[in-house]
Design an enzyme around this catalytic site. Structure first.
Site, PDB file in Angstrom:
ATOM      1  N   ASP A 164      -1.865  -1.394  10.485  1.00  0.00           N
ATOM      2  CA  ASP A 164      -1.955  -1.380   9.019  1.00  0.00           C
ATOM      3  C   ASP A 164      -2.473  -2.692   8.441  1.00  0.00           C
ATOM      4  O   ASP A 164      -2.477  -2.864   7.228  1.00  0.00           O
ATOM      5  CB  ASP A 164      -0.562  -1.134   8.416  1.00  0.00           C
ATOM      6  CG  ASP A 164      -0.190   0.334   8.380  1.00  0.00           C
ATOM      7  OD1 ASP A 164      -1.035   1.169   8.751  1.00  0.00           O
ATOM      8  OD2 ASP A 164       0.949   0.627   8.004  1.00  0.00           O
ATOM      9  N   LYS A 219       0.854  -1.208   0.000  1.00  0.00           N
ATOM     10  CA  LYS A 219       0.000   0.000   0.000  1.00  0.00           C
ATOM     11  C   LYS A 219       0.877   1.240   0.000  1.00  0.00           C
ATOM     12  O   LYS A 219       2.042   1.194   0.388  1.00  0.00           O
ATOM     13  CB  LYS A 219      -0.926   0.021   1.223  1.00  0.00           C
ATOM     14  CG  LYS A 219      -0.245   0.042   2.611  1.00  0.00           C
ATOM     15  CD  LYS A 219       0.204   1.393   3.108  1.00  0.00           C
ATOM     16  CE  LYS A 219       0.898   1.309   4.465  1.00  0.00           C
ATOM     17  NZ  LYS A 219       1.662   2.524   4.821  1.00  0.00           N
TER      18      LYS A 219
HETATM   19  O1  C5P Z   1       0.096  -0.918  15.219  1.00  0.00           O
HETATM   20  P1  C5P Z   1       1.519  -1.205  15.016  1.00  0.00           P
HETATM   21  O2  C5P Z   1       1.991  -2.402  15.788  1.00  0.00           O
HETATM   22  O3  C5P Z   1       1.904  -1.338  13.585  1.00  0.00           O
HETATM   23  O4  C5P Z   1       2.312   0.035  15.572  1.00  0.00           O
HETATM   24  C1  C5P Z   1       3.703  -0.002  15.822  1.00  0.00           C
HETATM   25  C2  C5P Z   1       4.069   1.183  16.719  1.00  0.00           C
HETATM   26  O5  C5P Z   1       3.927   2.397  15.968  1.00  0.00           O
HETATM   27  C3  C5P Z   1       3.208   1.353  17.942  1.00  0.00           C
HETATM   28  O6  C5P Z   1       3.679   0.590  19.014  1.00  0.00           O
HETATM   29  C4  C5P Z   1       3.347   2.844  18.219  1.00  0.00           C
HETATM   30  O7  C5P Z   1       4.576   3.128  18.833  1.00  0.00           O
HETATM   31  C5  C5P Z   1       3.426   3.425  16.820  1.00  0.00           C
HETATM   32  N1  C5P Z   1       2.107   3.855  16.339  1.00  0.00           N
HETATM   33  C6  C5P Z   1       1.532   5.009  16.840  1.00  0.00           C
HETATM   34  N2  C5P Z   1       0.309   5.426  16.395  1.00  0.00           N
HETATM   35  C7  C5P Z   1      -0.347   4.741  15.431  1.00  0.00           C
HETATM   36  C8  C5P Z   1       0.218   3.554  14.887  1.00  0.00           C
HETATM   37  C9  C5P Z   1       1.438   3.151  15.367  1.00  0.00           C
HETATM   38  O8  C5P Z   1       2.118   5.682  17.705  1.00  0.00           O
HETATM   39  N3  C5P Z   1      -1.518   5.194  14.991  1.00  0.00           N
END
Ligand code: C5P
Length: 345
Positions: A142, A12
């Site tokens: 994502d 994406k």
């Molecule tokens: O959701 P995901 O595991 O991909 O996110 C990885 C990290 O990215 C989270 O632990 C956080 O630190 C950061 N993040 C964030 N806000 C979001 C998505 C991700 O701060 N909306």
């Protein structure tokens, strides 16, 4: 035992991304428009019901963890738990997409593994659409978008998704600069960058982008989220109006907040963006409709009106750092058609 299921794990890009204030749960509210593209990894799943669960993951990229640090491993394990099924599962990842590239590769791999697993275990192991989305958001912000495909509006922490009126296929160039960009680090850098802004100010920037997306969706002829008929939801823009709507969004201020902090960290990305855009080197009508960083980077993308314009942009970006890849955006129907197309399984 069924033949293995090979699933195309499409990448994406983000057509704009704005970040809100940090939340008590460690995430940030954000507003973005995801768009699936034709570049992909391949995820091959073989599974059979067993007395004890075993998950074996292999990959052509030796740098990737193959244990529970891998999103695919976590997804398969969580899906089996939710189904209440024990199974022997083997997953082979054919990686083509850059790791930590902002193209959602690891998240897409998890969604593809779920779809392959469901195909392998049917009819013993099944999950409703709502269960699949709930699992996806547990694995990563994502992941859910890849259970919808096409043009997808994302908000909350990015995991709340709804189909957006689909932009038609457009020529696209991806620059993968060969440096990883850590998402948590990019969020921290953004927080430091906007420390002087009040939470209310960042929140209102978020809401502004959300309104822009909604206005463009209406301009495209379809409402988002207020449709009476599920068939109406996420129907395509007409081809002419898609480029117009995208241009209108760009004109109204489509940007990716991560650019300011990630470009600071990797200044050479500015040159790649300039090459993708074509500003100052080709006439306005041959320039990118939109060129920007995808997610937290480090990949950049450009969208073009014609294949000739895209090829010219690829040629401008190729001599610079990294790879410049020619691809196209993948609308929802094409996404679902191509997902299992590798082997008719
Ligand atoms: O959701 P995901 O595991 O991909 O996110 C990885 C990290 O990215 C989270 O632990 C956080 O630190 C950061 N993040 C964030 N806000 C979001 C998505 C991700 O701060 N909306």
């Amino acid at each position: 035992m069924p033949a293995p299921s090979t699933v195309c794990s499409f990448a994406k890009v983000n057509l704009g991304l704005r970040i809100g204030p940090p939340r008590p749960d460690g995430y940030h509210d954000l507003s973005t428009l995801y768009q699936t593209i034709a570049l992909h990894d391949e995820v091959t799943v073989e599974a059979e019901v067993a007395s004890v669960t075993s998950i074996t993951l292999s990959s052509n990229d030796p740098r990737l963890p193959t244990d529970s640090r891998n999103t695919v491993h976590r997804m398969v394990s969580a899906a089996l738990d939710t189904m209440g099924v024990a199974a022997s599962v083997r997953v082979r990842l054919q990686k083509n997409l850059p790791v930590q590239g902002g193209l959602g590769a690891g998240s897409a791999n998890a969604a593809a593994a779920l779809l392959g697993l469901l195909r392998q275990l049917a009819p013993v192991g099944t999950l409703t659409g709502a269960q699949q989305l709930a699992l996806a958001e547990r694995i990563g912000s994502d992941v859910p978008l890849f259970l919808i495909g096409g043009t997808v509006y994302g908000h909350d922490r990015g995991q709340r998704v709804q189909p957006y009126p689909d932009l038609p296929a457009m020529p696209c160039v991806i620059v993968a600069p060969g440096v990883g960009s850590s998402t948590p680090q990019a969020f921290r850098a953004w927080d430091a960058h906007v420390a002087s802004l009040s939470p209310a100010a960042t929140q209102s920037r978020l809401e502004e982008l959300c309104r822009l997306y909604a206005a463009a969706a209406v301009a495209g002829g379809r409402g988002v989220g207020n449709s009476q008929s599920p068939d109406d939801l996420g129907g395509p823009f007409s081809a002419d109006r898609a480029a117009d709507s995208l241009s209108a969004l760009v004109g109204a201020g489509l940007n990716n907040d991560f650019e300011s902090v990630v470009f600071e960290q990797h200044p050479f990305l500015r040159d790649s963006k300039r090459a993708l855009t074509g500003e100052g080197s080709v006439p306005a009508e041959q320039q990118a409709i939109l060129a920007m960083l995808s997610g937290s980077g480090s990949s950049l993308f450009g969208l073009y009106r014609t294949w000739d314009d895209a090829k010219a942009a690829q040629a401008r970006a190729q001599p610079l750092r990294g790879l410049a890849l020619l691809t196209e955006t993948l609308p929802r129907a094409a996404y679902w058609r191509a997902l299992f197309a590798q082997q008719g399984s």
